[in-house]
Design an enzyme around this catalytic site. Structure first.
Site, PDB file in Angstrom:
ATOM      1  N   TRP A 115     -13.594  20.210  13.965  1.00 51.98           N
ATOM      2  CA  TRP A 115     -13.225  19.410  12.801  1.00 51.98           C
ATOM      3  C   TRP A 115     -14.208  19.646  11.658  1.00 51.98           C
ATOM      4  CZ3 TRP A 115     -11.826  13.827  14.981  1.00 51.98           C
ATOM      5  CH2 TRP A 115     -10.650  13.940  15.758  1.00 51.98           C
ATOM      6  N   THR A 143       0.860  -1.175   0.000  1.00 47.28           N
ATOM      7  CA  THR A 143       0.000   0.000   0.000  1.00 47.28           C
ATOM      8  C   THR A 143       0.899   1.229   0.000  1.00 47.28           C
ATOM      9  OG1 THR A 143      -1.784   1.135   1.158  1.00 47.28           O
ATOM     10  CG2 THR A 143      -0.198  -0.010   2.540  1.00 47.28           C
ATOM     11  N   GLU A 153      -4.822  -3.092   4.174  1.00 43.02           N
ATOM     12  CA  GLU A 153      -4.542  -3.770   5.443  1.00 43.02           C
ATOM     13  C   GLU A 153      -5.696  -4.655   5.903  1.00 43.02           C
ATOM     14  OE1 GLU A 153      -4.101  -0.671   4.686  1.00 43.02           O
ATOM     15  OE2 GLU A 153      -2.237   0.156   5.477  1.00 43.02           O
ATOM     16  N   LYS A 205      -8.814  21.031  10.480  1.00 36.34           N
ATOM     17  CA  LYS A 205      -8.954  21.414  11.884  1.00 36.34           C
ATOM     18  C   LYS A 205      -9.040  22.933  11.966  1.00 36.34           C
ATOM     19  CE  LYS A 205      -6.710  17.182  12.740  1.00 36.34           C
ATOM     20  NZ  LYS A 205      -5.599  16.535  12.041  1.00 36.34           N
TER      21      LYS A 205
END
Lengths: 538, 538
Positions: B439, B181, B326, B434
């Site tokens: 957020w 990856t 993953e 941010k």
């Protein structure tokens, strides 16, 4: 990759987290309970903590003697989550066998459904290992009983810890469950189910090409929870957030059809005897069965005539399942392959009446004295199985060596397999009729007999023959309205076009009932001994 | 219970035995091949025996550099069945990374698709471990090349042993496959897939509540076979006897829709960019797409406006999948629960545009600095995963400690989860904006932007702000016919009713193209550096 143990408790945790609005409808003696998976999860945690407080620890056996109801479901998860083993005692065994298996398994605690209390009371003096009894009842007061100590299930729930944490460190090969299977002779034989086996079996039940069990289903296992984990349906249903309907004690065809109507059951599972009973009801009274997308039938072969009636007369899809106590149980299912959809209805019915295709995760071979059989649908041999939900032994039993050889389970089932890989059971090894060096399938003859309009049930067994070694005899139960109206000659004439001449039964006996095992299979051993008496008298 | 290792080869063996009439349609440079699973099985056995003859043994790495075609499929089974590891090299990596990962993995043999030969020729001097090359080609003559030794794949098949027996004694935790990856910075990171992980993942793909992959499907993975095992579809398809359609090199929307029409594809899977391209084609030309029962979209979030068009304008059911290299990869799927079916189409679309429900077998938590988030669909945190198809490390890489902590994979994805357990990705940790201690989700803004009729694609990134730390800037690609007809003001006005004021981008830049990774995801790092240039110029 991580190696996270495949454990029972993770199935329930998924239901608690993701499907708190789904749950269980449970019919007990006094009422119908409705609990969601959040409640079931909390009660299971409480039960587990109480069992632990009573001294249950890893490797211990906890037994149930109960119907299909929500408390039984809670034990399915609570006991294995302690690393202990849930022994589901078959309530229909003889008292002698009940006490034998409880002692043999070394059960420390026994949970009992209230109406089954008298059976346990009458065997209590034989029980050597049980230290405590727990009564599963809706009543607040415990009844008078000779059992002691006796705890109230609901008291234990109330005293338990709702935040009890299930063990996460259990080795997936640890036994989680246990059932005994009756032997031809002698005591029942115990089979231990591991966390790994039950989890992989549950994954398999969700596959589109097996049962396709889904969150959108409403699943009613009629197969008892004391019989091979109710075919794994309680575990898989919780995992997928499937609504469960548990029919409780002594359900009749009336109760079954009422639950299907009221709860909009989509999938249900049981032995042929049950479906025969339901069919009888449907032929008399109209019921709304349209919610059903699958009736799963296993335990013994369902006659094609019955499958046909369900499918054609009532539009209820009928699926044959094959398995045994030693196989957790499901290893084959009668599904039509995509390119077989083009076949005629008759041809499809023919396929559906077989035991079907082996599910992913099971390896098989069929062998006779000449080696592996041809995949021609004709060559007969014994079915051998291998896989992660296939037993490798009987629990502390010398008879292990007869059944488990060279890494394969020898099922004792005689079968054929065709070029599509479709399994067809021909007979039990011991029920096969060996006539003049050839094999005759009692099951094929029975299926043909049961297609006769006057026949309610029929069993074919071997009787000794000096000339041929063995010859088939048919035992037929007529429907009440056909009694004394069908003759031996009628039956033989009905069979004649369907079989080679030497397959035809030497005799047709009309009897009142076919003896059955505790799980509804024909008890041919018993039938043969009845027959010996009758034949020697006549 | 028996403990039979969960191995790759048993999946192919089921296809050989039970589905010899089903198989693979494979488009290569020169023609379309049709092979059934019996032939694929035989060729795989031949290939495995030839690889063994070339010296490949347990633990060795064998690499592929290839498109989705039948020979690549054969390596999927042949290499792991020797106990060796199949390294699927991403053909779209830079030459530097291609040679890095082949060396890092320690690949001994490299199988190459013929049109990709020049890439390998140009990196060959950097390859330290490769001892032999094998060319996957339909041509009888091998081309002139600087690679040596170079074998012909078909010669190896012809010389191989068709009765080669796959190894049955492989430990299920043995690595079977490997993908790399790309990292935010530095070299790609390798993930090893075990036999156990790939088998359990394949069982999951067959579940009715996940992809419901079935024998009756025709499955076309557009996601490359060099990218996370093509989402596991080749393995599961063989196991279930599902017909596979492999689209080969350089497929276009024209090729995709033609294959769907001709082969009656029922399920197909790829990244949003592909589906955007197909949608563009469908809007221009009529195609017969009625065979499709599911379009699976993953890799990055598909905009709701696109899902809506597929479902409403073309009647093509669209399903969001979530996963990563993953995670083998599938961990969540956007499915509607049974009781959500009663919601309005808009509400259902809203659910379908999220990443969905976690599949059975995966454990999750979402945590931020305050601990686990509320399941309220608002509280944001990083998604952590655990399970049998979740990686526990990167292959020989110090960066393992950043991602794998306390037994959990830290995905780097910021997400919310609602009371139904529905996952919604909000951002990558590194892409989250941010602003003033709060957020802002770039993904939410992008989805809203892409619902504007004039917008083809849009990405939102953070730019530094003295006052707020970071502020969002939108980069918009207009559809050709809207070029110069949509202004910054139009865009901001379009967004205003949908968001709090402080979420609105400070700037809207109209650009020609959004830079993408090799697997079609927005390359925001690149976009940010382009932006820095632009903003400093302006």
């Amino acid at each position: 990759m991580m190696n996270v143990p495949l454990t029972i408790s993770s199935m329930l945790e998924r239901a608690e987290n993701f499907f708190p609005k789904k749950g269980v409808v449970s019919r007990t003696l006094s009422k119908t309970h409705r609990l969601n998976y959040k409640e079931i999860g909390e009660r299971t945690r409480r039960l587990a903590s109480s069992l632990e407080r009573l001294g249950i620890k890893e490797g211990d056996k906890v037994a149930t003697f109960a119907w299909n109801q929500h408390r039984h479901l809670e034990t399915y998860f609570a006991v294995p989550s302690l690393g202990a083993v849930l022994h589901m005692v078959n309530i229909r065994l003889s008292e002698e066998h009940i006490s034998y298996i409880i002692n043999h398994a070394n059960d420390r605690i026994l949970l009992i459904d209230e109406d089954l209390l008298p059976i346990i009371e009458s065997v209590k003096d034989e029980l050597k290992t049980v230290e405590a009894f727990i009564l599963m009842t809706d009543q607040e007061e415990l009844p008078e009983t000779t059992l002691e100590p006796l705890y109230s299930y609901e008291d234990l729930i109330n005293q338990g810890d709702k935040d009890f944490q299930f063990r996460k460190d259990i080795d997936e090969n640890t036994p989680a469950g246990m059932c005994y299977t009756s032997a031809t002779t002698g005591n029942p034989k115990g089979v231990l189910y591991s966390h790994r086996a039950l989890t992989l079996h549950s994954m398999m039940l969700g596959m589109a090409d097996t049962l396709a069990l889904s969150e959108s289903d409403v699943c009613m296992p009629l197969v008892p929870m004391f019989h091979v984990n109710a075919w794994g349906l309680p575990y898989a249903s919780a995992w997928y957030g499937t609504q469960l309907v548990l029919p409780g004690p002594n359900f009749t065809p009336e109760v079954i059809t009422e639950l299907i109507e009221n709860e909009k059951v989509t999938i249900t599972a049981g032995v042929p005897t049950i479906w025969l009973g339901v069919l009888n009801l449907l032929e008399k009274e109209k019921r709304e069965m349209s919610s059903l997308r699958a009736v799963i039938c296993g335990g013994s072969a369902a006659p094609m005539s019955m499958i046909k009636k369900y499918e054609e007369d009532y539009g209820i899809p009928f699926m044959h399942a094959y398995g045994m106590t030693e196989t957790t149980p499901i290893v084959a299912l009668s599904r039509i392959k995509s390119y077989q959809q083009e076949l005629s209805n008759e041809e499809k019915l023919e396929i559906r009446s077989k035991q079907g295709l082996f599910v992913p995760g099971v390896e098989m071979k069929i062998v006779n004295e000449q080696g592996p059989v041809e995949w021609d649908g004709k060559d007969m041999g014994e079915l051998l199985l291998r896989g992660n939900w296939i037993a490798d032994s009987y629990f502390e039993d010398d008879r292990t060596i007869d059944t488990f050889k060279d890494g394969w389970l020898h099922t004792g089932d005689i079968a054929t397999i065709d070029e599509e890989g479709t399994l067809k059971l021909v007979d039990r090894t011991k029920d096969l009729i060996k006539s003049g060096g050839e094999w005759i399938s009692s099951v094929d003859l029975e299926n043909a007999l049961m297609a006769h309009e006057g026949v309610f049930e029929a069993a074919v067994v071997a009787v000794p023959s000096e000339k041929w070694l063995e010859r088939p005899v048919a035992c037929v139960v007529l429907k009440p309205e056909y009694k004394d109206k069908v003759t031996e000659k009628d039956i033989i004439e009905f069979l004649t076009p369907k079989f080679a001449k030497w397959w035809l039964p030497d005799k047709v006996l009309f009897i009142d009932e076919i003896p059955k095992t505790t799980v509804g299979k024909f008890l041919k051993r018993e039938l043969r001994s009845q027959l010996e008496e009758k034949m020697s008298v006549s």
